[in-house]
Design a protein around this motif. Sequence first.
Motif, PDB file in Angstrom:
ATOM      1  N   SER A 108       0.828  -1.211   0.000  1.00  0.00           N
ATOM      2  CA  SER A 108       0.000   0.000   0.000  1.00  0.00           C
ATOM      3  C   SER A 108       0.861   1.260   0.000  1.00  0.00           C
ATOM      4  O   SER A 108       0.543   2.241  -0.682  1.00  0.00           O
ATOM      5  N   GLN A 109       1.976   1.246   0.749  1.00  0.00           N
ATOM      6  CA  GLN A 109       2.882   2.400   0.738  1.00  0.00           C
ATOM      7  C   GLN A 109       3.478   2.607  -0.655  1.00  0.00           C
ATOM      8  O   GLN A 109       3.516   3.726  -1.177  1.00  0.00           O
ATOM      9  N   THR A 112       0.937   3.932  -3.076  1.00  0.00           N
ATOM     10  CA  THR A 112       0.618   5.332  -2.784  1.00  0.00           C
ATOM     11  C   THR A 112       1.657   6.261  -3.415  1.00  0.00           C
ATOM     12  O   THR A 112       1.317   7.254  -4.071  1.00  0.00           O
ATOM     13  N   PHE A 113       2.933   5.923  -3.233  1.00  0.00           N
ATOM     14  CA  PHE A 113       3.997   6.754  -3.801  1.00  0.00           C
ATOM     15  C   PHE A 113       4.009   6.674  -5.329  1.00  0.00           C
ATOM     16  O   PHE A 113       4.252   7.672  -6.011  1.00  0.00           O
ATOM     17  N   LEU A 114       3.755   5.476  -5.844  1.00  0.00           N
ATOM     18  CA  LEU A 114       3.692   5.315  -7.301  1.00  0.00           C
ATOM     19  C   LEU A 114       2.591   6.187  -7.896  1.00  0.00           C
ATOM     20  O   LEU A 114       2.802   6.896  -8.887  1.00  0.00           O
ATOM     21  N   LEU A 154       9.782  -9.129  -3.682  1.00  0.00           N
ATOM     22  CA  LEU A 154       9.203  -8.895  -2.357  1.00  0.00           C
ATOM     23  C   LEU A 154       9.702  -7.553  -1.823  1.00  0.00           C
ATOM     24  O   LEU A 154      10.885  -7.398  -1.544  1.00  0.00           O
ATOM     25  N   THR A 155       8.804  -6.595  -1.684  1.00  0.00           N
ATOM     26  CA  THR A 155       9.230  -5.262  -1.241  1.00  0.00           C
ATOM     27  C   THR A 155       9.194  -5.116   0.274  1.00  0.00           C
ATOM     28  O   THR A 155       9.771  -4.186   0.823  1.00  0.00           O
ATOM     29  N   ASN A 156       8.499  -6.035   0.948  1.00  0.00           N
ATOM     30  CA  ASN A 156       8.421  -5.960   2.405  1.00  0.00           C
ATOM     31  C   ASN A 156       8.243  -7.361   2.959  1.00  0.00           C
ATOM     32  O   ASN A 156       7.360  -8.093   2.531  1.00  0.00           O
TER      33      ASN A 156
END
Length: 370
Positions: A108-109, A112-114, A154-156
């Motif tokens: 989600s973060q 949001t930035f994208l 995997l970003t997180n």
Amino acid sequence: ADPVMVLNDDNTIVITSNRLSETGAPLLEQGMIVGQLALADALIIGNCNNQVKFSELTIDMFRMLQALEREPMNLASQMNKPGMQESTEKPARRENPHKYLLYKPTFSQLYTFLAASFKELPANSVLLIYLSATGVFPSGRSDSEGPYDFGGVLTNSNRDIINGDALHKRNQSYKEMHCLHPGDLYPFTRKPLFIIVDSSNSVAYKNFTNLFGQPLVCLLSPTAYPKALQDQSQRGSLFTLFLNNPLMAFLFVSGLSSMRRGLWEKCQDYLRKINRDIAQLLTHSRSIDQSFLQFFGDEFLRLLLTRFIFCSATMRMHKIFRETRNYPETYPQLPRDETVENPHLQKHILELASILDVRNVFLENTLDDY
């Protein structure tokens, strides 16, 4: 964290800057037809647990950050060669791209930035997404082969599940929530998009589809490195090092750990010549996808593309890089015989190896080996 030390005559270490200097990117030939797009925004995303970190930056993120910065003008003028006449005109200030640094963002973060960056992107501008993260592989064979069936990165790391069994069971029935799939980026291909993926599953992004006809390029890292180099992953990815400091990476794969400043500068001069020739190979190619040329008008993207081709050509000629997964890939595919396997470029790489006395590390008759 640099794998090779550059030394002055008194054995002090030379601090090398990897920002874009005035002479950094190869100049465009007169009459060369390239796009007029400019890099405006960059999302630099990192999730590599084993890498050296500075605060909330992994070494890969830091290197990419540097690669997207211009050398400050006052520093650049100090580094000019003696004897050059100083210009009386004040040079026009050129902007650096705006950068978002996201360390271990949740899905989600990241989205949001994208979305924010996409919304604010000016006309005729490019959004760059750099991903340095662990690969997520598909858990089983799927009946269809869509943009969510090849895994991603995997970003997180999911912190909610500590029990390994629970994580395993969950993966059997659900896709990883914080995995960024190629399909997740499809909505953002409505505008020019330049993607760099440094991951063990970078090839998932070969399965892209350009739905909107806008310029779109993905530069993809090798998915595995020869065993001799695998122990160095803590000091950053070799692929990102090539994009940040190609000579340093070339020295590293050649087995060198230190060198004198004079030889370093001689090699840098020769590398600039190689970059100029790579730029000509790209722009003179008759079969290259136009997306590459659309991005070629921007200095940062031009330098990244030429460094990528140098990286790929070097790995293809190196004696220990013998598996297909050891080589970088692109989407759309580059014409290999005109770029990364071009005999003229291979000759340059052997010449650079000769200057460093490491020619024995590379294959002499590369074309015969394919």
